[in-house]
Design a protein around this motif. Sequence first.
Motif, PDB file in Angstrom:
ATOM      1  N   ASP A  63       0.573  -3.568  27.624  1.00 17.68           N
ATOM      2  CA  ASP A  63       1.449  -2.416  27.356  1.00 17.68           C
ATOM      3  C   ASP A  63       1.154  -1.138  28.134  1.00 17.68           C
ATOM      4  O   ASP A  63       2.042  -0.318  28.333  1.00 17.68           O
ATOM      5  CB  ASP A  63       1.488  -2.073  25.867  1.00 17.68           C
ATOM      6  CG  ASP A  63       2.305  -3.074  25.065  1.00 17.68           C
ATOM      7  OD1 ASP A  63       3.047  -3.861  25.688  1.00 17.68           O
ATOM      8  OD2 ASP A  63       2.201  -3.075  23.824  1.00 17.68           O
ATOM      9  N   SER A  64      -0.096  -0.901  28.574  1.00 20.88           N
ATOM     10  CA  SER A  64      -0.392   0.341  29.298  1.00 20.88           C
ATOM     11  C   SER A  64      -1.693   0.196  30.074  1.00 20.88           C
ATOM     12  O   SER A  64      -2.498  -0.698  29.806  1.00 20.88           O
ATOM     13  CB  SER A  64      -0.496   1.523  28.326  1.00 20.88           C
ATOM     14  OG  SER A  64      -1.607   1.357  27.457  1.00 20.88           O
ATOM     15  N   ALA A  65      -1.896   1.108  31.045  1.00 18.02           N
ATOM     16  CA  ALA A  65      -3.129   1.099  31.843  1.00 18.02           C
ATOM     17  C   ALA A  65      -3.232   2.390  32.637  1.00 18.02           C
ATOM     18  O   ALA A  65      -2.248   3.110  32.811  1.00 18.02           O
ATOM     19  CB  ALA A  65      -3.151  -0.100  32.793  1.00 18.02           C
ATOM     20  N   ARG A  66      -4.436   2.671  33.102  1.00 13.08           N
ATOM     21  CA  ARG A  66      -4.631   3.741  34.081  1.00 13.08           C
ATOM     22  C   ARG A  66      -4.399   3.143  35.461  1.00 13.08           C
ATOM     23  O   ARG A  66      -4.807   2.006  35.731  1.00 13.08           O
ATOM     24  CB  ARG A  66      -6.031   4.335  33.978  1.00 13.08           C
ATOM     25  CG  ARG A  66      -6.313   5.005  32.644  1.00 13.08           C
ATOM     26  CD  ARG A  66      -7.581   5.831  32.691  1.00 13.08           C
ATOM     27  NE  ARG A  66      -7.965   6.273  31.361  1.00 13.08           N
ATOM     28  CZ  ARG A  66      -7.418   7.313  30.722  1.00 13.08           C
ATOM     29  NH1 ARG A  66      -6.482   8.025  31.334  1.00 13.08           N
ATOM     30  NH2 ARG A  66      -7.807   7.645  29.508  1.00 13.08           N
ATOM     31  N   ILE A  67      -3.762   3.921  36.324  1.00 12.82           N
ATOM     32  CA  ILE A  67      -3.325   3.403  37.617  1.00 12.82           C
ATOM     33  C   ILE A  67      -3.719   4.350  38.739  1.00 12.82           C
ATOM     34  O   ILE A  67      -3.560   5.564  38.624  1.00 12.82           O
ATOM     35  CB  ILE A  67      -1.797   3.188  37.618  1.00 12.82           C
ATOM     36  CG1 ILE A  67      -1.418   2.106  36.602  1.00 12.82           C
ATOM     37  CG2 ILE A  67      -1.299   2.800  39.005  1.00 12.82           C
ATOM     38  CD1 ILE A  67       0.074   1.948  36.410  1.00 12.82           C
ATOM     39  N   GLY A  90      10.053   0.042  28.255  1.00 16.95           N
ATOM     40  CA  GLY A  90      10.466   0.739  29.466  1.00 16.95           C
ATOM     41  C   GLY A  90       9.279   1.449  30.082  1.00 16.95           C
ATOM     42  O   GLY A  90       8.218   1.583  29.470  1.00 16.95           O
ATOM     43  N   LEU A  91       9.450   1.920  31.290  1.00 13.85           N
ATOM     44  CA  LEU A  91       8.370   2.571  32.014  1.00 13.85           C
ATOM     45  C   LEU A  91       8.201   4.007  31.526  1.00 13.85           C
ATOM     46  O   LEU A  91       9.140   4.800  31.572  1.00 13.85           O
ATOM     47  CB  LEU A  91       8.694   2.562  33.504  1.00 13.85           C
ATOM     48  CG  LEU A  91       7.539   2.846  34.474  1.00 13.85           C
ATOM     49  CD1 LEU A  91       6.472   1.764  34.364  1.00 13.85           C
ATOM     50  CD2 LEU A  91       8.073   2.912  35.903  1.00 13.85           C
ATOM     51  N   THR A  92       7.012   4.360  31.023  1.00 19.37           N
ATOM     52  CA  THR A  92       6.730   5.713  30.558  1.00 19.37           C
ATOM     53  C   THR A  92       5.359   6.135  31.063  1.00 19.37           C
ATOM     54  O   THR A  92       4.497   5.298  31.336  1.00 19.37           O
ATOM     55  CB  THR A  92       6.741   5.807  29.022  1.00 19.37           C
ATOM     56  OG1 THR A  92       5.739   4.923  28.476  1.00 19.37           O
ATOM     57  CG2 THR A  92       8.097   5.425  28.450  1.00 19.37           C
ATOM     58  N   GLY A  93       5.161   7.459  31.193  1.00 19.50           N
ATOM     59  CA  GLY A  93       3.844   7.939  31.588  1.00 19.50           C
ATOM     60  C   GLY A  93       3.904   9.155  32.474  1.00 19.50           C
ATOM     61  O   GLY A  93       4.974   9.722  32.731  1.00 19.50           O
ATOM     62  N   SER A 169       6.703  -3.450  35.106  1.00 25.16           N
ATOM     63  CA  SER A 169       5.333  -3.511  34.582  1.00 25.16           C
ATOM     64  C   SER A 169       4.452  -4.094  35.677  1.00 25.16           C
ATOM     65  O   SER A 169       4.953  -4.706  36.627  1.00 25.16           O
ATOM     66  CB  SER A 169       5.258  -4.378  33.318  1.00 25.16           C
ATOM     67  OG  SER A 169       5.535  -5.726  33.618  1.00 25.16           O
ATOM     68  N   PRO A 170       3.126  -3.928  35.574  1.00 24.34           N
ATOM     69  CA  PRO A 170       2.241  -4.466  36.615  1.00 24.34           C
ATOM     70  C   PRO A 170       2.372  -5.966  36.818  1.00 24.34           C
ATOM     71  O   PRO A 170       2.090  -6.469  37.910  1.00 24.34           O
ATOM     72  CB  PRO A 170       0.843  -4.096  36.095  1.00 24.34           C
ATOM     73  CG  PRO A 170       1.076  -2.883  35.270  1.00 24.34           C
ATOM     74  CD  PRO A 170       2.392  -3.121  34.584  1.00 24.34           C
TER      75      PRO A 170
END
Length: 311
Positions: A63-67, A90-93, A169-170
């Motif tokens: 669901d999420s990560a540091r990029i 959806g893409l959030t951040g 997503s990745p």
Amino acid sequence: MKSTRVRRVTLSIALVSALAGVAACSSGSSGGSGKDDKAAQGTTHVSPIAALQSAEKSTDGADSARIESTTSLGTLMSMKSGGSMGWGSGLTGDMTITYTGGSMAEAMRKTGSTSIQARYLSDAYYTKMGETFAKQAGGKHWIKCAYDDLAKLAGGSGAFLKDQMQNNSPNQSVKLLLASGDVKKVGDETVRGEKTTHYAGTVNVSDLAAKSSHLTASQLADMKKQFTQAGITTEDVDIWVNGKDLLVKAVSKGELSSGTMSSTTYYSDYGVKVAAVAPPAGDTTDFKDLLKTQGLTPGSGDTSSGSGTTS
């Protein structure tokens, strides 16, 4: 006039911000494993397809990560970006994007800064510009671009970008290799101190875009035409997966009519909390309004992103 040039530069930058978000979350290259990656000892005999299927499922569910990402698009630009991104709904951040070279870096200097903040929500993304832009936008620093407007902006490629912004997503990099039918295990390597397995393959960009999107037949035809004009045909994709079946690194490389495109992305801290919110309305101007100041409208054919050097 200077004000006109800055506004045109701003339009290009806002579009590239969308591209940066997609690249950061779906970087898929040949070109080796990088100076900080070393061959590791030991091999687990699992077929590449089975291993990638596990990685696709695990990465999607995180669901999420540091990029951290670096991207180069021929002579247009080179940039680096970093932040936290979520993809559960959806893409959030939030990402900080710094332009390091190419015509876009030069264009950025005309706006007073080579770095911007990009914020991604489920229905739109926002780009925070510098003070030079704010002085010409009634004191407003943020540009809002709704994904529906993005789809109208550049035909099939705009529709594809909208689709990717809302469904990316990745694990798209993993899906690319699975769908390509051309995937091999390169070997076991250490990436930033973490043991990983390296896989690689070559994909047909247009075919894979069709498989990984929800576009209509006419949108796909338009997108393929634009890809052909840009010289985009195939893309080399390398990914590194850790022992938890999570994507650790992704590299992609291909050729454009303007030069080589390449992207390298590192993923870490899966499950990190992401809480992106829209900027204050009073400090935000709409992308459509900026187009109107240029006498342009979404879908007019005159709103595609460029180098931003028009005077």
